[in-house]
Design an enzyme around this catalytic site. Sequence first.
Site, PDB file in Angstrom:
ATOM      1  N   ASN A  88       0.827  -1.212   0.000  1.00  0.00           N
ATOM      2  CA  ASN A  88       0.000   0.000   0.000  1.00  0.00           C
ATOM      3  C   ASN A  88       0.861   1.262   0.000  1.00  0.00           C
ATOM      4  O   ASN A  88       1.864   1.323   0.715  1.00  0.00           O
ATOM      5  CB  ASN A  88      -0.907   0.009   1.230  1.00  0.00           C
ATOM      6  CG  ASN A  88      -1.829  -1.196   1.291  1.00  0.00           C
ATOM      7  OD1 ASN A  88      -2.313  -1.650   0.262  1.00  0.00           O
ATOM      8  ND2 ASN A  88      -2.060  -1.718   2.484  1.00  0.00           N
ATOM      9  N   HIS A 101       6.648  -1.442   3.163  1.00  0.00           N
ATOM     10  CA  HIS A 101       6.497  -2.840   3.578  1.00  0.00           C
ATOM     11  C   HIS A 101       5.606  -3.572   2.588  1.00  0.00           C
ATOM     12  O   HIS A 101       4.776  -2.964   1.918  1.00  0.00           O
ATOM     13  CB  HIS A 101       5.939  -2.957   5.001  1.00  0.00           C
ATOM     14  CG  HIS A 101       4.670  -2.210   5.206  1.00  0.00           C
ATOM     15  ND1 HIS A 101       4.644  -0.855   5.449  1.00  0.00           N
ATOM     16  CD2 HIS A 101       3.386  -2.605   5.186  1.00  0.00           C
ATOM     17  CE1 HIS A 101       3.396  -0.460   5.582  1.00  0.00           C
ATOM     18  NE2 HIS A 101       2.607  -1.502   5.414  1.00  0.00           N
ATOM     19  N   HIS A 103       2.949  -6.804   2.378  1.00  0.00           N
ATOM     20  CA  HIS A 103       2.147  -7.784   3.115  1.00  0.00           C
ATOM     21  C   HIS A 103       2.224  -9.138   2.423  1.00  0.00           C
ATOM     22  O   HIS A 103       2.023  -9.227   1.200  1.00  0.00           O
ATOM     23  CB  HIS A 103       0.677  -7.367   3.142  1.00  0.00           C
ATOM     24  CG  HIS A 103       0.402  -6.117   3.902  1.00  0.00           C
ATOM     25  ND1 HIS A 103      -0.091  -6.121   5.188  1.00  0.00           N
ATOM     26  CD2 HIS A 103       0.542  -4.808   3.565  1.00  0.00           C
ATOM     27  CE1 HIS A 103      -0.253  -4.874   5.599  1.00  0.00           C
ATOM     28  NE2 HIS A 103       0.128  -4.049   4.639  1.00  0.00           N
TER      29      HIS A 103
HETATM   30  P1  AMP Z   1      -0.344  -0.753   5.996  1.00  0.00           P
HETATM   31  O1  AMP Z   1      -1.798  -0.514   6.344  1.00  0.00           O
HETATM   32  O2  AMP Z   1      -0.128  -1.313   4.635  1.00  0.00           O
HETATM   33  O3  AMP Z   1       0.507   0.456   6.297  1.00  0.00           O
HETATM   34  O4  AMP Z   1       0.099  -1.929   6.978  1.00  0.00           O
HETATM   35  C1  AMP Z   1       0.588  -1.731   8.251  1.00  0.00           C
HETATM   36  C2  AMP Z   1       0.535  -3.080   8.937  1.00  0.00           C
HETATM   37  O5  AMP Z   1       1.435  -3.064  10.007  1.00  0.00           O
HETATM   38  C3  AMP Z   1      -0.838  -3.433   9.510  1.00  0.00           C
HETATM   39  O6  AMP Z   1      -1.249  -4.686   8.981  1.00  0.00           O
HETATM   40  C4  AMP Z   1      -0.593  -3.521  11.011  1.00  0.00           C
HETATM   41  O7  AMP Z   1      -1.329  -4.541  11.606  1.00  0.00           O
HETATM   42  C5  AMP Z   1       0.898  -3.789  11.066  1.00  0.00           C
HETATM   43  N1  AMP Z   1       1.582  -3.315  12.257  1.00  0.00           N
HETATM   44  C6  AMP Z   1       1.518  -2.080  12.802  1.00  0.00           C
HETATM   45  N2  AMP Z   1       2.350  -1.996  13.862  1.00  0.00           N
HETATM   46  C7  AMP Z   1       2.954  -3.201  13.980  1.00  0.00           C
HETATM   47  C8  AMP Z   1       3.925  -3.750  14.864  1.00  0.00           C
HETATM   48  N3  AMP Z   1       4.438  -3.035  15.868  1.00  0.00           N
HETATM   49  N4  AMP Z   1       4.332  -5.030  14.681  1.00  0.00           N
HETATM   50  C9  AMP Z   1       3.822  -5.766  13.653  1.00  0.00           C
HETATM   51  N5  AMP Z   1       2.917  -5.303  12.784  1.00  0.00           N
HETATM   52  C10 AMP Z   1       2.472  -4.052  12.939  1.00  0.00           C
END
Ligand code: AMP
Length: 136
Positions: A88, A101, A103
């Site tokens: 995203n 990142h 997914h």
């Molecule tokens: P996005 O919405 O593509 O920015 O994805 C961010 C992702 O990071 C989401 O799926 C969250 O659940 C995950 N996330 C946020 N903080 C953490 C964390 N501290 N450790 C692992 N995953 C996280």
Amino acid sequence: MRDENCIFCKIANGEIPSRTLYEDDDFRVILDLNPATKGHALILPKEHYKNLYEIDDSTAAKVLPLARKMAVMMTEKLNCDGFNVIQNNNEIAGQTVFHFHVHLIPRYNDDGQSLVMPACHMTAEQLDAVRDEITG
Ligand code: AMP
Ligand code: ZN
């Protein structure tokens, strides 16, 4: 470059603990804290790039081979039925953490999830115009 205010910089570089599935010089792959399905993981580069608009080509070139390797390994271990690879960029596209990142989302026949976006119907003329806008 790392960003001292970025939580994914801290996780990727081991300053904050995570459930690490894989690590090399450039990346850490961790379990997502709020998984969409069992095994939902994130590929994090160790350097800070806000998103796809900012990542450098040499790091970007390593992302898909790593995603493929993880998908093959995780599919074998978790016995999932399919796999989504999602990335995203910016808030409108669902980005909530502004460190690039990817997914990795294992899919199971009975997982009850859906990623289907309803189609916004376009005429042939509209599609031609979009092509011209992008390529012109
Ligand atoms: P996005 O919405 O593509 O920015 O994805 C961010 C992702 O990071 C989401 O799926 C969250 O659940 C995950 N996330 C946020 N903080 C953490 C964390 N501290 N450790 C692992 N995953 C996280
Ligand atoms: Zn960062």
